[in-house]
Design an enzyme around this catalytic site. Structure first.
Site, mmCIF file in Angstrom:
data_model
loop_
_atom_site.group_PDB
_atom_site.id
_atom_site.type_symbol
_atom_site.label_atom_id
_atom_site.label_comp_id
_atom_site.label_asym_id
_atom_site.label_seq_id
_atom_site.Cartn_x
_atom_site.Cartn_y
_atom_site.Cartn_z
ATOM 1 C CE1 TYR A 1 -13.006 71.680 -34.048
ATOM 2 C CE2 TYR A 1 -13.693 73.413 -35.263
ATOM 3 C CZ TYR A 1 -13.703 72.064 -35.422
ATOM 4 O OH TYR A 1 -14.170 71.120 -36.042
ATOM 5 C CB SER B 1 -13.460 72.592 -39.390
ATOM 6 O OG SER B 1 -14.657 73.343 -39.088
#
Length: 282
Positions: free
Chosen positions: A166, A153
């Site tokens: 995350y 990501s």
């Protein structure tokens, strides 16, 4: 039409919906047989329906398998199911492609991070890919034709607020990608892709504060500019508020599929842009 992955076998974790389903579609369209891994029982109907459609539309074999790959038993279950369905007459199995797509996101500001959320995120996002890659290693090709693609990501590099956990988990994926590219060099290439915002329910769970914080990034991402007459009226209207449109899942899948091709054989250990230019590293 040429099918460059004809007869190859791919495992896609988190393959019942979203990006995972789009990746499975992309690979199946190119001729690959696909194993659709999913975790929760609620995803079973989706996985079964997708498997049936891929078989009908693309004349390939598709196998849905429920297994929590964040556990050693789950990784073993997934590989054993794959062996049962796809081993050749001599009992040998070759897994050509592994897509480590399954992941979760639990945003929280530093002061609010809970140990349980940290443990769960790293179990799914980091331990899961590690365990399934360990389990698959012995079945990879021995001629460097194997392909492993890990879903990272932009959050690994951007420092978005509330993404200590995350973002850290995705940075770990990128670090493992580089290590595996060296360790598995005789078997497979290993690369990662780093999407930004992508259409679907996962992105919609982000808080208004988070969405406001990344609006500037979205406004300056070259390919996220909405296009009236090309994008739907709903997407164009939403872009006026959010700063631009999210990626469509097939756009992410196309980049993953590209890395699975024979032509990508000289690319390994890389984090490849799958974010429309949101993240440009010098």
């Amino acid at each position: 039409m040429a099918r460059p992955l004809e007869g190859k076998l791919a495992i896609v974790t988190g393959g019942s919906r979203g990006i995972g389903a789009a990746i499975a579609e992309n690979l199946a369209k190119k001729g690959a047989n696909v194993v659709l891994n999913y975790t929760s029982a609620s995803s079973s109907p989706l996985a079964s329906q997708l498997a049936e459609r891929l078989q009908t539309d693309h004349s390939i074999r598709a196998l849905p398998v429920q297994a929590d790959i964040g556990t050693s038993s789950g990784a073993s279950t997934l590989v054993e199911a794959t062996k049962s369905a796809f081993s050749k007459d001599d009992g040998k199995l070759q897994i050509d492609i592994l897509i480590n797509n399954a992941g979760i996101a639990k945003n929280a500001f530093l002061k609010d991070v809970q140990i349980a959320d940290f443990d769960e995120t790293y179990r799914v996002n980091v331990l899961g890919p590690l365990l399934i890659t360990q389990a698959v290693e012995q079945y990879l090709p021995t001629d460097r034709s194997g392909r492993i693609v890990n879903l990272s990501s932009v959050s690994s590099s951007t420092g978005f607020v509330s993404q200590s956990v995350y973002g850290g988990s995705k940075a770990a994926i990128e670090a493992m990608t580089r290590t595996w590219a060296r360790e598995l060099a005789d078997r497979a290439t290993v690369n990662a892709v780093n999407p930004g915002p992508v259409e679907g329910p996962m992105y919609k769970t982000n808080s208004p504060e988070f969405l406001a914080g990344i609006k500037g990034w979205i406004m300056h991402t070259p390919l996220m500019k909405a296009r009236p007459g090309v994008d739907s009226d709903e997407v164009v209207a939403d872009a006026e508020e959010s700063g631009g449109r999210n990626a469509y899942t097939p756009e992410i899948a196309g980049i993953v599929g590209m890395l699975c091709s024979e032509d990508a054989g000289w690319c390994t250990g890389q984090v490849v842009c799958a974010n429309g230019g949101m993240l440009m590293m010098h």
